[in-house]
Design a protein around this motif. Structure first.
Motif, mmCIF file in Angstrom:
data_model
loop_
_atom_site.group_PDB
_atom_site.id
_atom_site.type_symbol
_atom_site.label_atom_id
_atom_site.label_comp_id
_atom_site.label_asym_id
_atom_site.label_seq_id
_atom_site.Cartn_x
_atom_site.Cartn_y
_atom_site.Cartn_z
ATOM 1 N N ASN A 124 0.824 -1.207 0.000
ATOM 2 C CA ASN A 124 0.000 0.000 0.000
ATOM 3 C C ASN A 124 0.862 1.262 0.000
ATOM 4 O O ASN A 124 1.863 1.344 0.710
ATOM 5 C CB ASN A 124 -0.911 0.019 1.232
ATOM 6 C CG ASN A 124 -1.927 -1.104 1.221
ATOM 7 O OD1 ASN A 124 -2.628 -1.297 0.238
ATOM 8 N ND2 ASN A 124 -2.014 -1.853 2.306
ATOM 9 N N HIS A 137 -7.780 1.523 5.892
ATOM 10 C CA HIS A 137 -7.336 0.158 5.597
ATOM 11 C C HIS A 137 -7.128 0.010 4.104
ATOM 12 O O HIS A 137 -7.883 0.557 3.290
ATOM 13 C CB HIS A 137 -8.354 -0.865 6.103
ATOM 14 C CG HIS A 137 -8.447 -0.912 7.593
ATOM 15 N ND1 HIS A 137 -7.545 -1.593 8.383
ATOM 16 C CD2 HIS A 137 -9.318 -0.325 8.439
ATOM 17 C CE1 HIS A 137 -7.862 -1.437 9.651
ATOM 18 N NE2 HIS A 137 -8.943 -0.670 9.711
ATOM 19 N N GLU A 144 -7.226 -8.254 4.068
ATOM 20 C CA GLU A 144 -7.892 -6.957 3.978
ATOM 21 C C GLU A 144 -9.271 -7.078 3.339
ATOM 22 O O GLU A 144 -10.211 -6.383 3.740
ATOM 23 C CB GLU A 144 -7.018 -5.991 3.184
ATOM 24 C CG GLU A 144 -5.734 -5.617 3.902
ATOM 25 C CD GLU A 144 -4.755 -4.868 3.026
ATOM 26 O OE1 GLU A 144 -4.081 -3.963 3.540
ATOM 27 O OE2 GLU A 144 -4.652 -5.197 1.818
ATOM 28 N N TYR A 147 -11.549 -8.601 5.950
ATOM 29 C CA TYR A 147 -11.860 -7.588 6.962
ATOM 30 C C TYR A 147 -12.921 -6.626 6.430
ATOM 31 O O TYR A 147 -13.895 -6.303 7.132
ATOM 32 C CB TYR A 147 -10.605 -6.809 7.350
ATOM 33 C CG TYR A 147 -10.943 -5.530 8.079
ATOM 34 C CD1 TYR A 147 -11.330 -5.551 9.414
ATOM 35 C CD2 TYR A 147 -10.919 -4.302 7.407
ATOM 36 C CE1 TYR A 147 -11.689 -4.378 10.069
ATOM 37 C CE2 TYR A 147 -11.277 -3.133 8.058
ATOM 38 C CZ TYR A 147 -11.654 -3.174 9.389
ATOM 39 O OH TYR A 147 -12.009 -2.016 10.037
ATOM 40 N N VAL A 431 -4.924 -5.896 10.166
ATOM 41 C CA VAL A 431 -4.701 -5.406 8.804
ATOM 42 C C VAL A 431 -4.380 -3.906 8.828
ATOM 43 O O VAL A 431 -5.130 -3.085 8.285
ATOM 44 C CB VAL A 431 -5.921 -5.687 7.897
ATOM 45 C CG1 VAL A 431 -5.958 -7.140 7.489
ATOM 46 C CG2 VAL A 431 -7.222 -5.289 8.583
ATOM 47 N N PRO A 438 0.879 -7.257 3.106
ATOM 48 C CA PRO A 438 -0.584 -7.232 3.128
ATOM 49 C C PRO A 438 -1.224 -8.595 2.889
ATOM 50 O O PRO A 438 -2.411 -8.762 3.134
ATOM 51 C CB PRO A 438 -0.936 -6.254 1.991
ATOM 52 C CG PRO A 438 0.261 -6.265 1.098
ATOM 53 C CD PRO A 438 1.429 -6.481 1.997
#
Length: 444
Positions: A124, A137, A144, A147, A431, A438
């Motif tokens: 990211n 996030h 991810e 989530y 996360v 990630p």
């Protein structure tokens, strides 16, 4: 082959080729090498997980269309002749020719190599905006996505039971930052997902559900043909997505975001899709970089280190079709660069002739959920169901496995209601936005 003399015997040692990372570039390199070597080389793939993630379909995992295993292609099952080492590279000693790594259970090890392929990929992209690292996030891995699916479901369920109108509205507001591929698809799929969720909660029938898509650019999908951008914008707005161009986040707080246009949006959901940056491993090498990516020549070799190759998002590959520029960080480039790295490694052992990287895009596809998509195969702009068919066909052809299961999930989703339960498998602390891995949930 390498020769080792022991007395009167001559022992032929297979060369070892180590590939760091099993994303599009690393997976393609490993697959091509396994076919070219035919057992004549020891091919080692170092990766934190035992699967290749087909990242373009991740939004469908986050919105309950596909199960995670559909886009997780087993490395041992699809890479015969390749030895998988579970771990994350922690350092590379170019002079000694070894890669240090940490395994999933806290152990460590080293791998020597004769040829090295750096395909560590990307993570990211962070910007120095107050509160973003703490409250946003990303969207780069299955943890991810899982989530986000649970989080969005939970916000709708909590909104249904809330008595405070302001809290209900905040929980029913979802902000996505970044209108590139990922952000556009997340917002498009997310709007359909929350529509399905609200149908199961009669108390929210009169409660507006807002999706905001923000980007500093002047249009969505700014890197693609403007005709694709127009199609995507039309679909997003038809679904009620508030597309705000020329706008981004100035500050994030636990109860909302302050935007660059001076407005404040109460929300409990901030999805960060502003782009990616090369894996931090690249910066630790101490070699020349270009925009954070490792400098390589047109043959994908690192200058001064002819036994080291780099490809994919981690490499600044010269774009020979656009002199002076480097190739974009896309799956198309990564896949083709991985294959070329494999061919050029084989050529270094006198099998074939090494080639330069030259690629012309054949078009792009953007899945907008439901029967909608935007595509331009061979430069022909398409929208609606026809573009959706092209997009689905492209993904099924590009996936190295799980095609039948993925197609079956799509067919079932077309005739059956999607599952809208939260499993509670991944919580927010697992996360964080600022992570070099990630693909793995962090242990709080």
């Amino acid at each position: 082959m390498n020769r080792q003399d022991r007395g009167d015997r001559v022992i032929m040692r297979r060369p070892r080729i180590v590939i760091v990372g099993a994303g599009f570039a690393g997976y393609s390199a490993a697959r091509k090498l396994s076919r070219l070597a035919r057992g004549a080389a020891d091919i080692v793939l170092l990766n934190p997980t035992d699967y290749f993630l087909y990242l373009p379909l991740l939004p469908e995992v986050a919105t309950g269309v596909l199960e995670p295993r559909r886009i997780s292609v087993s490395l041992p099952a699809t890479l015969p002749g390749v030895r998988l080492v579970l771990g994350e590279a922690t350092g590379i000693e170019l002079d000694r020719k070894w890669v240090a790594y940490a395994d999933p259970e806290g152990g460590s090890g080293e791998l020597g190599y004769d040829r090295l392929v750096l395909a560590a990929g990307s993570v990211n992209k962070l910007l120095p905006i107050p509160g973003v690292a703490e409250h946003a996030h990303g969207f780069r891995g299955i943890p991810e996505a899982l989530y986000l699916r649970d989080h969005v479901t939970r916000q709708i369920e909590l909104a249904d039971s809330a008595d405070d109108p302001a809290q209900r509205q905040a929980r029913c507001t979802f902000v996505v930052v970044g209108a590139g591929y990922t952000g556009t698809e997340v917002a498009a799929h997310g709007a359909l997902f929350t529509d399905d969720l609200v149908e199961r909660h009669p108390g929210l029938r009169d409660q507006p559900v807002r999706w905001l898509l923000l980007d500093l650019a002047d249009r969505v999908l700014p890197d693609l043909d403007e005709r694709l951008s127009t199609t995507a914008s039309r679909v997003l707005r038809q679904r009620g997505v508030d597309v705000r161009t020329g706008t981004s986040v100035r500050e994030a707080t636990p109860d909302g975001v302050h935007l660059s246009d001076g407005t404040h949006v109460p929300t409990r959901t901030l999805v960060w899709c502003v782009g990616v940056r090369p894996d931090p491993l690249v910066a630790d090498l101490g070699l020349a970089t270009n925009h954070g990516r490792l400098v390589v020549d047109e043959y994908l070799t690192v200058p001064g280190h002819p036994d080291v190759y780099a490809c994919g998002d981690a490499a600044a590959v010269p774009d020979l079709t656009r002199p002076g520029e480097i190739t974009a960080m896309t799956a198309q480039h990564a896949t083709r660069q991985g294959r070329l790295a494999a061919r050029n490694i084989a050529a270094s052992y006198n099998q074939g002739v090494r080639r330069t990287y030259r690629h012309h895009d054949l078009g792009f596809v953007v899945d907008l959920g439901g029967p909608q998509a935007a595509a331009d195969p061979l430069g022909v702009p398409l929208g609606g169901p026809l573009a959706k068919a092209v997009t689905a066909g492209y993904h099924l052809l590009a996936m190295p496995g799980n095609r039948v299961r993925t197609a079956a999930d799509w067919l079932l989703n077309a005739v059956l209601p999607r599952h809208t339960v939260q499993l509670g498998l991944v919580r927010a602390p697992a996360v964080p936005l600022d992570t070099a891995t990630p693909e793995l949930p962090r242990t709080p």
